[in-house]
Design a protein around this motif. Structure first.
Motif, mmCIF file in Angstrom:
data_model
loop_
_atom_site.group_PDB
_atom_site.id
_atom_site.type_symbol
_atom_site.label_atom_id
_atom_site.label_comp_id
_atom_site.label_asym_id
_atom_site.label_seq_id
_atom_site.Cartn_x
_atom_site.Cartn_y
_atom_site.Cartn_z
ATOM 1 N N LEU A 148 9.053 -20.800 41.559
ATOM 2 C CA LEU A 148 9.468 -22.212 40.915
ATOM 3 C C LEU A 148 9.070 -23.268 41.954
ATOM 4 O O LEU A 148 8.557 -24.368 41.523
ATOM 5 N N PRO A 149 9.738 -23.096 43.118
ATOM 6 C CA PRO A 149 9.342 -24.216 44.205
ATOM 7 C C PRO A 149 7.699 -24.384 44.264
ATOM 8 O O PRO A 149 7.323 -25.615 44.351
ATOM 9 N N LEU A 150 6.869 -23.295 44.275
ATOM 10 C CA LEU A 150 5.655 -23.547 44.332
ATOM 11 C C LEU A 150 5.057 -24.560 43.152
ATOM 12 O O LEU A 150 4.129 -25.322 43.209
ATOM 13 N N TYR A 151 5.619 -24.195 41.822
ATOM 14 C CA TYR A 151 5.251 -24.585 40.588
ATOM 15 C C TYR A 151 5.751 -26.298 40.850
ATOM 16 O O TYR A 151 4.951 -27.151 40.137
ATOM 17 N N ILE A 152 7.007 -26.386 41.435
ATOM 18 C CA ILE A 152 7.470 -27.748 41.275
ATOM 19 C C ILE A 152 6.277 -28.727 41.955
ATOM 20 O O ILE A 152 6.064 -29.668 41.620
ATOM 21 N N VAL A 153 6.001 -28.068 43.186
ATOM 22 C CA VAL A 153 5.006 -28.698 44.123
ATOM 23 C C VAL A 153 3.554 -29.224 43.401
ATOM 24 O O VAL A 153 3.048 -30.217 43.484
ATOM 25 N N LEU A 154 3.168 -28.208 42.744
ATOM 26 C CA LEU A 154 1.890 -28.101 41.956
ATOM 27 C C LEU A 154 1.954 -29.115 40.978
ATOM 28 O O LEU A 154 1.135 -30.031 40.490
ATOM 29 N N LEU A 155 3.201 -29.231 39.959
ATOM 30 C CA LEU A 155 3.443 -30.085 39.057
ATOM 31 C C LEU A 155 3.506 -31.700 39.777
ATOM 32 O O LEU A 155 3.100 -32.487 38.740
ATOM 33 N N LEU A 156 3.999 -31.855 40.772
ATOM 34 C CA LEU A 156 4.154 -33.133 41.441
ATOM 35 C C LEU A 156 2.676 -33.700 41.423
ATOM 36 O O LEU A 156 2.500 -34.806 41.545
ATOM 37 N N ILE A 188 -2.216 -23.217 58.232
ATOM 38 C CA ILE A 188 -1.374 -24.541 57.943
ATOM 39 C C ILE A 188 -0.419 -24.117 56.833
ATOM 40 O O ILE A 188 -0.744 -23.470 55.848
ATOM 41 N N ARG A 189 0.908 -24.129 57.271
ATOM 42 C CA ARG A 189 1.980 -23.683 56.506
ATOM 43 C C ARG A 189 2.914 -24.786 55.896
ATOM 44 O O ARG A 189 3.082 -25.839 56.580
ATOM 45 N N MET A 190 3.581 -24.900 54.712
ATOM 46 C CA MET A 190 4.487 -25.639 54.350
ATOM 47 C C MET A 190 5.592 -25.417 55.071
ATOM 48 O O MET A 190 6.256 -24.305 55.290
ATOM 49 N N PRO A 191 6.280 -26.062 55.710
ATOM 50 C CA PRO A 191 7.703 -26.238 56.670
ATOM 51 C C PRO A 191 8.767 -25.746 55.692
ATOM 52 O O PRO A 191 8.871 -26.220 54.543
ATOM 53 N N THR A 192 9.691 -25.115 56.460
ATOM 54 C CA THR A 192 10.856 -24.835 55.708
ATOM 55 C C THR A 192 12.120 -25.260 56.664
ATOM 56 O O THR A 192 11.717 -25.648 57.683
ATOM 57 N N GLY A 198 8.021 -21.053 57.187
ATOM 58 C CA GLY A 198 7.034 -21.431 56.143
ATOM 59 C C GLY A 198 7.310 -20.773 54.864
ATOM 60 O O GLY A 198 7.601 -19.817 54.581
ATOM 61 N N TRP A 199 6.579 -21.398 53.922
ATOM 62 C CA TRP A 199 6.862 -20.959 52.549
ATOM 63 C C TRP A 199 5.817 -19.879 52.301
ATOM 64 O O TRP A 199 4.761 -19.699 52.864
ATOM 65 N N PHE A 200 6.436 -18.849 51.579
ATOM 66 C CA PHE A 200 5.635 -17.550 51.420
ATOM 67 C C PHE A 200 4.512 -18.023 50.282
ATOM 68 O O PHE A 200 3.429 -17.516 50.604
ATOM 69 N N PHE A 201 4.905 -18.688 49.260
ATOM 70 C CA PHE A 201 3.903 -19.061 48.387
ATOM 71 C C PHE A 201 3.497 -20.329 48.719
ATOM 72 O O PHE A 201 4.006 -21.412 48.402
ATOM 73 N N ASN A 202 2.449 -20.542 49.533
ATOM 74 C CA ASN A 202 1.883 -21.467 50.279
ATOM 75 C C ASN A 202 1.338 -22.664 49.148
ATOM 76 O O ASN A 202 0.293 -22.156 48.751
ATOM 77 N N PRO A 203 2.128 -23.495 49.035
ATOM 78 C CA PRO A 203 1.180 -24.462 48.043
ATOM 79 C C PRO A 203 -0.047 -25.277 48.499
ATOM 80 O O PRO A 203 -0.973 -25.226 47.618
#
Length: 378
Positions: A148-156, A188-192, A198-203
């Protein structure tokens, strides 16, 4: 995918998304015999890639028309995906709080404590005042609860992507591929936060699947295909899918193929984004597999016939209400994981947990159908 008339809903997307939800639920209960029949055992990608691709298609179908009708759509209409983001966010927060409560009640069991460490849950139990805010702002994520965090970023990003895709569809796809390549090349990772893993599902990488789906959805709204059907491309995709299935199922083929990719990496200078199977960065074999699978399925008239059959209506219902179904499935899967480690290995227990979980998910979808109108994205 082949376009449907504008006034009709394309049930292929709902059907495939419903199937993906079932496979995700089964895969999120690791260590069962049932996980050996899901799609990840027959190719390089799995249900997660398929779900993100279909979410992109649904986004193009649901939110694309306003961008197709007007060069300057009203801001409130253009930003409709952001309202969906708010829903996704609070649902995600509820899911992670349920998981925290589950483990707070069971972590005294040694096997559950080990699982809490492996799933990134232990820090939230040991230091909730620091990690709960991290969970709420998506900075800290639990394994198996991080889609869901991945989907949130993609919809943003969806309003900007839709605006650009209507004007320069090929340019958007090329730009997306360039971003995917650079992210994989330079890791390049999305930071946590508070822990930097780093995000496992890297947006930044997974956006390429979402964009491919979004462009497909926009094309379907225009009653055309994003990629035209060509016999040679169809059979090439079929050949790749067959190769991937043999690669995954036959150890000697996997060993030989893996060694060949390693030689390309070590001695030919091919970047790892082309020669490995990393899921976080959606490396090339995984990306090609999900795109080839989508291309082949979209060209099969039988899929349309199946999706319009009353016999698959329950699966379509799952796909039409994917958000509540996915949220409940995540909590149920974690409950099943805890039950498994506390009770020990048992095929009967695994079957009961998965069977009862599926009954609950179908019941949730049925309840949602009677509660409110169907949504295109969910």
């Amino acid at each position: 995918m082949s376009p449907e008339p504008a006034h009709r809903r394309d049930y292929r997307v709902d059907l495939l998304r419903g199937i993906a939800l079932i496979m995700i639920f089964i895969n999120h209960i690791p260590g069962t015999l049932w996980e050996h029949v899901t799609s990840r055992n027959f190719g390089f990608s799995d249900a997660a890639e398929g779900f993100v691709l279909m979410s992109g298609i649904a986004t193009g179908l649901a939110y694309g028309p306003i961008f197709l009708r007007s060069a300057r759509p009203p801001l409130a209409e253009a930003l409709r995906p952001w309202r969906r983001v708010l829903t996704l966010w609070w649902v995600h927060v509820v899911v992670v709080l349920c998981i925290v409560a589950l483990f707070a009640l069971t972590v005294q069991h040694p096997a559950v404590a080990v699982m809490a460490e492996k799933r990134n849950i232990a820090p939230a139990l040991e230091n909730p005042e620091l990690f709960l805010p991290g969970l709420i702002v998506l900075g800290h994520q639990f394994a198996y609860a991080d889609i869901l965090p991945l989907y949130i970023v993609l919809l943003l990003a969806a309003p900007a992507l839709l605006w650009a895709a209507v004007r320069w569809p090929r340019g958007v796809m090329v730009g997306s591929l360039l971003v995917w390549f650079c992210v994989g090349l330079f890791k390049i990772r999305m930071p946590t936060w508070p822990l930097d893993y780093g995000w496992f599902f890297n947006p930044l990488a997974w956006q390429v699947i979402f964009v491919a789906g979004l462009l497909t959805g926009l094309a379907m709204r225009q009653r055309r295909r994003w990629l035209p059907f060509m016999p040679w491309a169809f059979w090439l995709a079929v050949g790749f899918l067959v190769l991937a299935a043999i690669w995954v199922q036959v150890p000697v083929v996997a060993a030989t193929g893996g060694h060949g990719l390693w030689l390309l990496y070590e001695y030919a200078g091919a970047p790892s984004v082309f020669t490995s199977f990393d899921k976080s960065f959606v490396h090339l074999p995984r990306l090609l597999h999900i795109l080839a699978l989508a291309y082949v399925l979209s060209a099969l008239p039988v899929l349309t016939q199946i999706s319009e059959s009353p016999k698959v209506a329950p699966l379509i219902l799952l796909g039409q209400h994917s958000l509540p179904v996915f949220a409940v499935s995540t909590v149920l899967a974690y409950g099943a994981q805890v039950a498994k480690v506390m009770a020990g290995p048992s095929f009967v227990l695994d079957s009961v947990l998965i069977g009862c979980g599926l009954v609950v998910l179908f019941a949730i979808a049925g309840w949602q159908r009677g509660r409110k109108p169907r949504r295109m994205v969910g």
